[in-house]
Enzyme design. Structure first.
Site, PDB file in Angstrom:
ATOM      1  N   TYR A  78       0.498   3.828  -2.726  1.00 59.74           N
ATOM      2  CA  TYR A  78      -0.736   3.901  -3.523  1.00 59.74           C
ATOM      3  C   TYR A  78      -1.885   4.463  -2.684  1.00 59.74           C
ATOM      4  CZ  TYR A  78      -5.363   2.226  -4.591  1.00 59.74           C
ATOM      5  OH  TYR A  78      -6.723   2.172  -4.739  1.00 59.74           O
ATOM      6  N   HIS A  79      -2.124   3.872  -1.512  1.00 61.39           N
ATOM      7  CA  HIS A  79      -3.235   4.329  -0.675  1.00 61.39           C
ATOM      8  C   HIS A  79      -3.035   5.791  -0.253  1.00 61.39           C
ATOM      9  CE1 HIS A  79      -3.875  -0.118  -0.111  1.00 61.39           C
ATOM     10  NE2 HIS A  79      -5.138   0.256  -0.136  1.00 61.39           N
ATOM     11  N   SER A  83       0.242   2.172   2.287  1.00 60.02           N
ATOM     12  CA  SER A  83       1.086   1.987   1.090  1.00 60.02           C
ATOM     13  C   SER A  83       1.145   3.329   0.396  1.00 60.02           C
ATOM     14  CB  SER A  83       0.500   0.938   0.133  1.00 60.02           C
ATOM     15  OG  SER A  83      -0.534   1.518  -0.657  1.00 60.02           O
ATOM     16  N   LYS A 130      -4.350   8.181  -2.701  1.00 64.37           N
ATOM     17  CA  LYS A 130      -5.811   8.309  -2.644  1.00 64.37           C
ATOM     18  C   LYS A 130      -6.212   9.354  -1.590  1.00 64.37           C
ATOM     19  CE  LYS A 130      -7.438   5.058  -5.428  1.00 64.37           C
ATOM     20  NZ  LYS A 130      -8.300   5.330  -6.577  1.00 64.37           N
TER      21      LYS A 130
HETATM   22  N1  USQ Z   1      -3.305 -10.389   1.455  1.00 62.67           N
HETATM   23  C1  USQ Z   1      -2.876 -11.653   1.841  1.00 62.67           C
HETATM   24  N2  USQ Z   1      -2.445 -12.490   0.870  1.00 62.67           N
HETATM   25  C2  USQ Z   1      -2.415 -12.164  -0.456  1.00 62.67           C
HETATM   26  C3  USQ Z   1      -2.847 -10.887  -0.834  1.00 62.67           C
HETATM   27  C4  USQ Z   1      -3.276 -10.019   0.147  1.00 62.67           C
HETATM   28  O1  USQ Z   1      -2.902 -11.993   3.009  1.00 62.67           O
HETATM   29  O2  USQ Z   1      -2.013 -12.998  -1.257  1.00 62.67           O
HETATM   30  C5  USQ Z   1      -3.806  -9.448   2.459  1.00 62.67           C
HETATM   31  C6  USQ Z   1      -3.103  -8.095   2.446  1.00 62.67           C
HETATM   32  O3  USQ Z   1      -1.923  -8.131   3.207  1.00 62.67           O
HETATM   33  C7  USQ Z   1      -4.182  -7.177   2.978  1.00 62.67           C
HETATM   34  C8  USQ Z   1      -5.488  -7.805   2.497  1.00 62.67           C
HETATM   35  O4  USQ Z   1      -5.169  -9.146   2.145  1.00 62.67           O
HETATM   36  O5  USQ Z   1      -4.186  -7.194   4.379  1.00 62.67           O
HETATM   37  C9  USQ Z   1      -6.089  -7.123   1.274  1.00 62.67           C
HETATM   38  O6  USQ Z   1      -5.110  -7.094   0.259  1.00 62.67           O
HETATM   39  P1  USQ Z   1      -5.472  -6.828  -1.279  1.00 62.67           P
HETATM   40  O7  USQ Z   1      -4.214  -7.029  -2.066  1.00 62.67           O
HETATM   41  O8  USQ Z   1      -6.675  -7.584  -1.669  1.00 62.67           O
HETATM   42  O9  USQ Z   1      -5.931  -5.295  -1.226  1.00 62.67           O
HETATM   43  P2  USQ Z   1      -5.109  -3.939  -1.239  1.00 62.67           P
HETATM   44  O10 USQ Z   1      -3.665  -4.096  -1.505  1.00 62.67           O
HETATM   45  O11 USQ Z   1      -5.470  -3.205   0.021  1.00 62.67           O
HETATM   46  O12 USQ Z   1      -5.723  -3.179  -2.500  1.00 62.67           O
HETATM   47  C10 USQ Z   1      -6.946  -3.540  -3.106  1.00 62.67           C
HETATM   48  C11 USQ Z   1      -7.003  -2.903  -4.495  1.00 62.67           C
HETATM   49  C12 USQ Z   1      -6.973  -1.391  -4.333  1.00 62.67           C
HETATM   50  C13 USQ Z   1      -8.095  -0.955  -3.405  1.00 62.67           C
HETATM   51  C14 USQ Z   1      -8.007  -1.688  -2.079  1.00 62.67           C
HETATM   52  C15 USQ Z   1      -9.163  -1.417  -1.145  1.00 62.67           C
HETATM   53  O13 USQ Z   1      -5.924  -3.350  -5.291  1.00 62.67           O
HETATM   54  O14 USQ Z   1      -7.097  -0.778  -5.612  1.00 62.67           O
HETATM   55  O15 USQ Z   1      -7.999   0.430  -3.167  1.00 62.67           O
HETATM   56  O16 USQ Z   1      -8.025  -3.105  -2.324  1.00 62.67           O
HETATM   57  S1  USQ Z   1      -8.679  -1.401   0.572  1.00 62.67           S
HETATM   58  O17 USQ Z   1      -7.921  -2.612   0.857  1.00 62.67           O
HETATM   59  O18 USQ Z   1      -9.865  -1.339   1.373  1.00 62.67           O
HETATM   60  O19 USQ Z   1      -7.842  -0.251   0.761  1.00 62.67           O
END
Ligand code: USQ
Length: 383
Positions: free
Chosen positions: A181-182, A179, A185
């Protein structure tokens, strides 16, 4: 320690302020209320209202007899930020002052531009303020596991030794975010690494996975000290969302096939990790990287856990496989290393039946506040 916490009003920022304060450290918390404003603009406010940062610090002082100094302002405003450094002279700065949401960064060009400018400029300003006014200050920067993406090889803790045509060297582990955002980072890490090499600053970059939870020892003192808890598509992380969905009777929003694996961490452990990093600082001229997760799950595994616990508690929990609004691998290899923080003394709180039940109980209390229209709006990566 004198600890400057930037992004002090956020989901992680406020609990971190209290955690350091309770342990006798001098804390200054700074925030520009970006997240509060964005939540109003997008009609996706947290599950329960929380007092503003100034009020929270007052309530904290009454209950704990400890002071958290607060300044409201923007880390991208160098004059403001440098004054905070000059007045407070921190020994540690914790940098949470970023636009933290992947979906927010993918809404449109303006939100992408805000994410890029906010995240990179705040990081650049912190580096310059440290160099100008507090050269020994240890920067603790919240990074993300998403910087690595989901490569088909084991993920090391920040660095990778490479042997190429008979010669060896150590590099940042390859990064490929999914993304904007990522991606910011990754760019942050590059900025920090450049200035570590050039000015010899001291940096810990914490590669954190999605966080869940809402109780911390300090927040449990009083309801008004609880963290901002988002469950909407923009600012809510997946497990927090699933629990609210289960309580609301909304089918769990599994994106795509649900095989996406990530490393997860309890909010209580985020606090421990940041604290342990502060107690054991990186050396001058060192970029130290930790992978800040305690266990890995696929989205399907999280949905199964939430369903199992929810049904035991009397909820009828259904799942819905939605076409994935994001572009990400839905079946993949995932094997990150995460031993550095354990070696520093982290004692993990794992995702147990009790942890999930506790979260259900808190969410149940605020059930009437749930805004069903914020749960899924479908911010798409491909336009
Ligand atoms: N996901 C679903 N359903 C949902 C929401 C998310 O299946 O309703 C999936 C996403 O597609 C993804 C996973 O769950 O594969 C994680 O999604 P997330 O929204 O919990 O996490 P992400 O967007 O990656 O971002 C969050 C934080 C961000 C942090 C990151 C850590 O918002 O600030 O940097 O987690 S990481 O994911 O390890 O990059």
């Amino acid at each position: 320690m004198k600890v400057l916490i930037l992004g002090a009003d956020g989901y992680l920022g406020w609990p971190t302020c209290m955690y350091f304060s309770r342990r006798g450290h001098e804390v200054m918390g700074v925030d520009n209320y970006f997240r509060r404003g964005a939540a109003v603009e997008l009609d996706c406010e947290p599950l329960f209202p929380t007092p503003n940062l100034i009020r929270r610090a007052e309530i904290w002082e009454k209950l704990s007899r400890r002071t958290i100094e607060v300044r409201i302002g923007d880390a991208t405003d160098y004059g403001f930020l440098n004054r905070a450094f000059e007045d407070f002279r921190p020994e540690v700065v914790v940098h949470y002052a970023e636009q933290p949401s992947a979906p927010y960064s993918m809404v449109n060009r303006d939100k992408a531009a805000l994410t890029l400018t906010n995240n990179l400029l705040s990081t650049l300003n912190i580096i310059h303020a440290v160099h100008e006014s507090s050269p020994d200050c240890h920067i603790i920067k919240l990074g993300t596991m998403g910087e690595y993406g989901t490569p088909n090889i084991d993920i090391e803790e920040g660095w990778l030794e490479i042997e190429h045509k008979g010669r060896k060297d150590k590099f940042l582990f390859p990064r490929q975010a999914s993304s904007l955002y990522h991606t910011t980072k990754i760019q942050d890490t590059d900025l920090l690494w450049f200035y570590v090499r050039t000015w010899g600053i001291s940096v810990t970059d914490l590669m954190q996975g999605p966080v869940y939870g809402l109780s911390t020892e300090e927040a449990n003192l009083d309801e008004s000290l609880m963290p901002n808890f988002n469950y909407d598509e923009i600012f809510g992380t997946v497990l927090n969302r699933f629990i609210v969905q289960a309580v609301a009777g909304h089918p769990l929003t599994i994106y795509g096939r649900g095989g996406q694996i990530r490393g997860y961490i309890n909010l209580k452990d985020t606090l421990q990790c940041v604290y342990l990093s502060a107690l054991n600082p990186a050396r001058r001229g060192e970029l130290r990287i930790f992978n800040q997760v305690t266990e890995t799950f696929s989205v399907n595994e999280l949905a199964e856990k939430v369903t199992r616990v929810g049904e035991k508690l009397g909820y009828s929990v259904r799942s819905n496989y939605l076409p994935n609004p994001r572009i990400e691998k839905e079946e993949h290899y995932y094997n990150p290393t995460y031993t550095g923080l354990l070696e520093l003394g982290l004692e993990p709180h794992y995702l147990t039946h009790e942890t999930l039940s506790e979260m259900f109980q808190v969410v149940e209390k605020y059930k009437d506040n749930i805004n069903m229209s914020a749960i899924y709006r479908g911010v798409k990566w491909h336009k």
